[in-house]
Design a protein around this motif. Structure first.
Motif, PDB file in Angstrom:
ATOM      1  N   GLN A   1       1.241  -1.036   0.399  1.00 40.07           N
ATOM      2  CA  GLN A   1       0.101   0.327  -0.133  1.00 40.07           C
ATOM      3  C   GLN A   1       0.885   1.451  -0.272  1.00 40.07           C
ATOM      4  O   GLN A   1       0.119   2.606   0.818  1.00 40.07           O
ATOM      5  CB  GLN A   1      -0.978   0.277   1.191  1.00 40.07           C
ATOM      6  N   GLY A   2       2.341   1.448  -0.168  1.00 44.10           N
ATOM      7  CA  GLY A   2       3.137   1.662  -0.114  1.00 44.10           C
ATOM      8  C   GLY A   2       3.767   2.561  -2.057  1.00 44.10           C
ATOM      9  O   GLY A   2       3.513   1.705  -2.933  1.00 44.10           O
TER      10      GLY A   2
ATOM     11  N   PRO B   1       3.984   6.408   2.381  1.00 41.83           N
ATOM     12  CA  PRO B   1       2.706   5.649   2.149  1.00 41.83           C
ATOM     13  C   PRO B   1       2.341   6.558   0.421  1.00 41.83           C
ATOM     14  O   PRO B   1       1.653   5.928  -0.498  1.00 41.83           O
ATOM     15  CB  PRO B   1       1.987   6.385   3.086  1.00 41.83           C
ATOM     16  N   THR B   2       3.373   7.263  -0.209  1.00 45.56           N
ATOM     17  CA  THR B   2       3.020   7.919  -1.616  1.00 45.56           C
ATOM     18  C   THR B   2       3.857   8.463  -2.453  1.00 45.56           C
ATOM     19  O   THR B   2       4.886   8.287  -1.561  1.00 45.56           O
ATOM     20  CB  THR B   2       1.940   9.050  -1.099  1.00 45.56           C
TER      21      THR B   2
END
Length: 73
Positions: free
Chosen positions: A27-28, A46-47
């Motif tokens: 998820q990262g 995370p992004t």
């Protein structure tokens, strides 16, 4: 590529580091860097934008302990 990400990428390259791999993981987002003296560093965030920001700060020494691993080859 957005502005801040582009600037971070430019600063990483100016410091002599190369971006070996980058991409989404779970998820990262992760970035693996290779340094001018054989160092290797992996950064996860995370992004994509945050990953580049963390990597830039690692390379210039502002954030000394945020890399997942950094090794001398």
């Amino acid at each position: 590529m957005r502005g801040r990400e582009r600037i971070c990428k430019k600063h990483i390259k100016q410091a002599g580091w190369n971006i070996a791999t980058e991409g989404e993981q779970g998820q990262g987002y992760h970035i693996e860097l290779h340094g001018p003296r054989g160092e290797q560093m992996k950064v996860e965030a995370p992004t994509k934008a945050r990953a580049y920001r963390h990597a830039e700060r690692q390379v210039n020494g502002s954030e000394p302990g945020m890399a997942l691993w950094a090794a001398q080859a």
